[in-house]
Design a protein around this motif. Sequence first.
Motif, mmCIF file in Angstrom:
data_model
loop_
_atom_site.group_PDB
_atom_site.id
_atom_site.type_symbol
_atom_site.label_atom_id
_atom_site.label_comp_id
_atom_site.label_asym_id
_atom_site.label_seq_id
_atom_site.Cartn_x
_atom_site.Cartn_y
_atom_site.Cartn_z
ATOM 1 N N VAL A 33 0.858 -1.101 0.162
ATOM 2 C CA VAL A 33 0.033 -0.016 0.020
ATOM 3 C C VAL A 33 0.651 1.297 0.000
ATOM 4 C CG1 VAL A 33 -1.668 1.321 1.424
ATOM 5 C CG2 VAL A 33 -1.793 -1.057 1.183
ATOM 6 N N TRP A 34 0.555 2.248 -0.597
ATOM 7 C CA TRP A 34 1.301 3.505 -0.716
ATOM 8 C C TRP A 34 1.112 4.142 0.668
ATOM 9 C CZ3 TRP A 34 4.258 5.150 -4.464
ATOM 10 C CH2 TRP A 34 4.159 4.474 -5.757
ATOM 11 N N ARG A 35 2.141 4.469 1.060
ATOM 12 C CA ARG A 35 2.032 5.113 2.596
ATOM 13 C C ARG A 35 1.992 6.532 2.667
ATOM 14 N NH1 ARG A 35 0.768 1.052 5.399
ATOM 15 N NH2 ARG A 35 2.176 -0.714 5.063
ATOM 16 N N GLY A 36 2.311 7.436 1.603
ATOM 17 C CA GLY A 36 2.174 8.709 1.510
ATOM 18 C C GLY A 36 2.006 9.095 0.110
ATOM 19 N N GLY A 37 1.920 10.361 -0.114
ATOM 20 C CA GLY A 37 1.623 11.110 -1.164
ATOM 21 C C GLY A 37 0.190 11.135 -1.447
#
Length: 107
Positions: A33-37
């Motif tokens: 999973v993308w953690r930021g942005g």
Amino acid sequence: MTFTPAERDYICRALDMFFSTLPTVAEGFQLRVWRGGPQAGQPKLPPAAKSLLERGLMRLDATSRMPRLFFTDPGLAALRMMMADRRLANPEKFAHVRQPRRLSADG
């Protein structure tokens, strides 16, 4: 329907032994999973996984904390064909997947 070479490679890597554990098709393929942005919280889809989704061979289940990809019925049919071809999937390496109960979406 058949898999592209990139899709076959992705599937083989996902179904290969991982830390002495033999994965099953029924468990699906875990995604990061993308953690930021701007995409924070969304699943990270490798190009081959995106292709499998777009072609309707897999479906995304993002309802749990760790999203997973699962084969659709046409995807399972293509996987059975791939596993039956010794040139595409080493019978010894993927013996755990080639078992009929492991190739079903029910487990």
